[in-house]
Enzyme design. Structure first.
Site, PDB file in Angstrom:
ATOM      1  N   CYS A   1      -2.355   8.637   3.779  1.00 26.30           N
ATOM      2  CA  CYS A   1      -2.112   8.135   2.427  1.00 26.30           C
ATOM      3  C   CYS A   1      -3.282   8.384   1.483  1.00 26.30           C
ATOM      4  O   CYS A   1      -3.090   8.470   0.273  1.00 26.30           O
ATOM      5  CB  CYS A   1      -1.771   6.646   2.474  1.00 26.30           C
ATOM      6  SG  CYS A   1      -3.017   5.625   3.278  1.00 26.30           S
TER       7      CYS A   1
ATOM      8  N   GLU B   1       0.879  -1.172   0.000  1.00 23.20           N
ATOM      9  CA  GLU B   1       0.000   0.000   0.000  1.00 23.20           C
ATOM     10  C   GLU B   1       0.908   1.211   0.000  1.00 23.20           C
ATOM     11  O   GLU B   1       1.600   1.481   0.980  1.00 23.20           O
ATOM     12  CB  GLU B   1      -0.913  -0.029   1.236  1.00 23.20           C
ATOM     13  CG  GLU B   1      -2.117   0.892   1.117  1.00 23.20           C
ATOM     14  CD  GLU B   1      -1.836   2.276   1.642  1.00 23.20           C
ATOM     15  OE1 GLU B   1      -1.259   3.081   0.871  1.00 23.20           O
ATOM     16  OE2 GLU B   1      -2.178   2.557   2.790  1.00 23.20           O
TER      17      GLU B   1
END
Length: 513
Positions: free
Chosen positions: A252, A218
């Site tokens: 993020c 990720e």
């Protein structure tokens, strides 16, 4: 507060070996064991909430309310989802019924991969460390955690608490920097979950490839926002600023840049300034509702990007590198090639990029690598669909930012350069298991059905065939199914198997006296 001590390099292979040996003991196969360990993760957090909040205030200057919202709430939700569903997730699955195969009882069984390595990020560390751990436990795996060295208070607390609450032979914590991480990656793990940036992601993937280890990555990215001038501008401004400035922009899935029609930019800027004043009435520098950058080096990097921009700073723009402070900043009239459009900022800077219309906005997004999220603010379903249908991202979110990552049942994951795989919910569980195929073929099948597979070969009337297909017409239409051929062979086979099953059952049944 706990002091961070790095794990000695010579201890790392021993930790790996201990976790592997504990996994091979077989105790993780029990659903009761898994559920007990999952709930212990929840108790570990619940019993020590204040300590975690203080640790994250020390590491990130983060307000306690943001820790509750960004870290604790979604992690508690993951504990509940895994605890409530793990028994269902690991239940063997039968293959779809097939006349040729049903007697063999084909099925899939969810088997753990082994020992999972989790290398987590600093920005939302409770969520990013504990949710992959929960997935690993639900899958029946051992797990070794490597939290970020950039959050020393949090990482020291995790190292202290994990062996107190979880099975200390199966679940371990390794702390350290580059040398320790390098040593970890030399070892053959059964799965690796890495959450961080693309540069390190490539290093992790390369190291994993040496052992053919599967990886979940990720990696974040520059998440765009497309604004429809018909959107509620006040609502749009509040949600954009909250998503960008929470945790000082170190999220993020935070919105990175806003593609706004040039004629609507002034209206959006006005609404953003109003929201900014409401968020920080006495200024952000002294606000107890604004976090700090994780390190002075990161703060200096963001300041350099701001200093080099050719856009116009609307609010903010100042920074105190030593205090790890970068003011929440809005920059308008940013054009292609600007410093703020190069690397991911990962800080409290919202960039406005004027475009002609949604077509130009879509082209702008498509010219770049796939982001973790694409955001749209619009009241129009057609506008929304047009943007999402013509872009790719891990998430597609309308009239909101960030919070999709915390919704139970929605996995977090990217596509392309923003990563691959998932680490939450059922999808996170499926990352760290493999589906083991099984068949149990009784001997009578050879006598009644499959005798033709042995030499000498002869024609088999029971072979499955495709339906007849007619070719497309001269205009190039795709082939379409035609009338299927007669399948009397299959029905005869079905009858024979049914009769044989009854006969064999009666033969094996003990005689009644």
């Amino acid at each position: 507060m706990s002091t961070l001590t790095y794990t000695q390099l010579e201890e790392i292979p021993k930790i790996h070996a201990a976790a592997q040996a504990a996994f091979r003991s077989g105790r993780t196969k029990s659903v009761e064991f898994r559920k007990a360990q999952i709930v212990q993760v929840g108790y570990m957090l619940q019993d020590n909430e204040d300590r975690f909040k203080e640790a994250l205030h020390s590491d990130l200057g983060r307000p306690h309310q943001e820790t509750e919202l960004l870290d604790f709430n979604p992690t508690y939700a993951e504990v509940k989802v895994a605890y409530d569903n793990v028994e269902k997730w690991i239940k063997p699955q039968n293959a779809p019924f097939g006349i040729n195969w049903f007697a063999m009882k084909p099925r899939l069984t969810a088997e753990p991969k082994g020992v999972v390595l989790v290398i987590s990020a600093f920005n939302v560390p409770v969520f990013l460390t504990m949710t992959p751990l929960i997935s690993a436990i639900a899958g029946g795996n051992g797990c070794v955690l490597k939290p970020s060295e950039q959050t020393p208070a949090f990482s020291a607390l995790v190292a202290e608490l994990v062996p107190k609450y979880l099975d200390p032979e199966l679940y371990h914590v390794i702390n350290g920097g580059v040398p320790e991480t390098t040593k970890i990656l030399e070892l053959p793990w059964d799965h690796i979950v890495y959450i961080g940036n693309a540069r390190v992601g490539r290093i992790v993937a390369t190291a994993a490839a040496q052992h053919l280890t599967p990886v979940t990555l990720e990696l974040g990215g520059k998440n765009p926002v497309v604004v429809d001038p018909r959107a509620d501008v006040a609502l749009t401004a509040r949600r954009l600023l909250w998503g960008r400035f929470s945790n000082a922009g170190q999220i993020c899935v935070a919105p990175e840049y806003v593609l706004v029609p040039a004629h609507f930019q002034d209206a959006l800027v006005g609404a953003l300034k109003d929201a900014y004043a409401a968020f920080y009435p006495d200024g952000p520098a002294t606000s107890d509702s604004f976090s700090r950058i994780v390190t002075s080096a990161h703060a200096a990097r963001i300041k350099r990007m701001l200093d080099a921009t050719e856009g116009t700073v609307v609010v903010g723009g100042d920074a105190d590198v030593e205090k790890r402070y970068v003011a929440p900043t809005i920059v308008r009239d940013v054009k292609e090639g600007d410093s703020l459009l190069s690397d991911e900022i990962f800080g409290p800077v919202l960039t406005l990029v004027p475009v002609k219309d949604e077509d130009e906005a879509i082209a702008f997004i498509r010219a770049r690598e796939h982001p973790l999220a694409v955001y749209v603010f619009t009241p129009d379903a057609a506008f929304e669909r047009k943007v999402f249908d013509n872009t790719m991202s891990g998430a597609a979110v309308t009239n909101e930012t960030v919070i999709s990552a915390g919704v139970p049942g929605l996995p977090v994951g990217g596509v392309g350069s923003s990563g691959y795989g998932y680490y939450t919910g059922k999808q996170g569980f499926e990352e760290v298991i493999h589906w083991r195929v099984s068949l149990k073929n009784p001997g009578w099948v050879d006598r009644l059905v499959l005798h033709f597979r042995f030499p000498p070969y002869r024609v088999c009337v029971f072979a499955e065939g495709l339906p007849e297909v007619h070719q497309g017409d001269e205009r190039g239409a795709a082939p379409r199914p035609g009338k299927a051929g007669k399948r009397w062979g299959f029905w005869l086979l079905f009858a024979l198997i049914g009769v044989s099953s009854v006969v064999l059952t009666r033969v094996k049944r003990p005689l009644l006296k």
